[in-house]
Design an enzyme around this catalytic site. Structure first.
Site, PDB file in Angstrom:
ATOM      1  N   HIS A   1      -2.956  -9.894  -0.698  1.00 34.16           N
ATOM      2  CA  HIS A   1      -2.238 -10.323   0.400  1.00 34.16           C
ATOM      3  C   HIS A   1      -2.774 -10.245   1.826  1.00 34.16           C
ATOM      4  CE1 HIS A   1       1.407  -9.755  -2.647  1.00 34.16           C
ATOM      5  NE2 HIS A   1       0.685 -10.918  -2.779  1.00 34.16           N
TER       6      HIS A   1
ATOM      7  N   GLY B   1       6.589  -5.138   2.378  1.00 29.19           N
ATOM      8  CA  GLY B   1       7.366  -4.854   1.195  1.00 29.19           C
ATOM      9  C   GLY B   1       6.212  -5.172  -0.121  1.00 29.19           C
ATOM     10  N   ASP B   2       5.210  -5.668   0.165  1.00 29.51           N
ATOM     11  CA  ASP B   2       4.330  -6.008  -1.189  1.00 29.51           C
ATOM     12  C   ASP B   2       2.632  -5.992  -0.591  1.00 29.51           C
ATOM     13  OD1 ASP B   2       3.424  -6.127  -3.782  1.00 29.51           O
ATOM     14  OD2 ASP B   2       3.953  -8.316  -3.843  1.00 29.51           O
ATOM     15  N   LEU B   3       2.396  -5.208   0.183  1.00 31.68           N
ATOM     16  CA  LEU B   3       1.177  -5.229   1.017  1.00 31.68           C
ATOM     17  C   LEU B   3      -0.028  -4.780   0.013  1.00 31.68           C
ATOM     18  CD1 LEU B   3      -0.006  -6.358   3.498  1.00 31.68           C
ATOM     19  CD2 LEU B   3      -0.245  -3.998   4.128  1.00 31.68           C
TER      20      LEU B   3
END
Length: 259
Positions: A167, A161-163
């Site tokens: 990260h 969801g937030d790659l």
């Protein structure tokens, strides 16, 4: 190797974090809605971690009021070397993540597709209301078309969801882990491929696509999500009264929109 990204250093949008005893990352939510996501991670990651080919955080609750969660440090630093070997490792990681059973993921805390689609629609509506009017008149048609295409995208796989590179961790030149699953949900797998295929250097992107087995339609849909990325910076700047961030976000929106 500390494994501390900007978020762990305390400047993240969602959480404050600190390193404890050189071994544990302790996180505190900045806002109430973030607390819900942190609690979700404590349930989901215990189930998910053994199913993935790279280390990920497995947080547990230290204190509920005010909420504090803690997980063992994932070794590595922010990914900065984008070679084919790293691309293959990330491609294999995403293939395994997206192959997990979404129904089981929901039973272990992941937001289901219906909830993710509802939140997506609300976010896109907000973009249409607050961001599109800030764009030049001759770019608003392309912007609105992008928002419509994103709303129509499917939702059928567990996604990070937030790659982005902040990260993905590396150690000794090798991808060593993936962190920050606070935005995990059942959604569009193309979202996780947005940066990896369209924002990363070409050799890395080609290796991700090949290892993942990304079909052309998925690659095209990932481009939609890549184009949407800077819109979040605009609304964050509007919400926090930061005109520099708003301008930076708008520059990104215009740079990524098709002519």
């Amino acid at each position: 190797m500390t494994g501390l990204t900007d978020e762990w250093g305390g400047t993240g949008w969602d959480s404050q974090a600190r390193l404890v005893q050189g071994r544990w990352v302790e996180r505190r939510p900045r806002r109430p809605e973030v607390a819900v996501r942190l609690l979700m991670e404590t349930r989901l990651m215990r189930w998910l971690a053994p199913r993935l080919p790279l280390p990920v955080p497995i947080p547990h609750v230290v204190r509920r009021e005010p909420l504090v969660v803690r997980h063992e440090l994932v070794a590595g630093e922010r990914l900065e070397t984008f070679d084919a070997a790293g691309g293959r490792m990330l491609g294999a990681f995403l293939r395994a993540l997206h192959a997990t059973d979404p129904a089981q993921a929901v039973r272990h805390g992941a937001p289901p597709a219906r909830e993710a689609l509802r939140e997506r629609a609300a976010t896109v509506e907000d973009f249409g209301t607050r961001v599109v009017p800030l764009l030049p008149h001759d770019r608003r048609g392309a912007a609105s078309a992008l928002l419509a295409a994103v709303v129509a995208s499917p939702a059928g796989a567990l996604v990070h969801g937030d790659l982005g590179p902040e990260h993905v961790l590396a150690r000794d030149g090798t991808v060593s882990g993936v962190i920050d699953f606070g935005d995990a949900h059942v959604g569009d797998p193309a979202l996780d491929l947005a940066w990896a295929l369209h924002g990363a250097p070409p050799a890395f992107a080609r290796a991700v696509a090949a290892e993942y087995g990304a079909a052309p339609e998925l690659v095209e849909r990932a481009l939609l999500w890549h184009r949407l990325g800077p819109w979040h910076e605009v609304t964050y700047g509007l919400d926090t009264g930061d005109p520099d961030r708003v301008r930076s976000g708008l520059d990104g929106v215009l740079a990524r929109l098709p002519a």
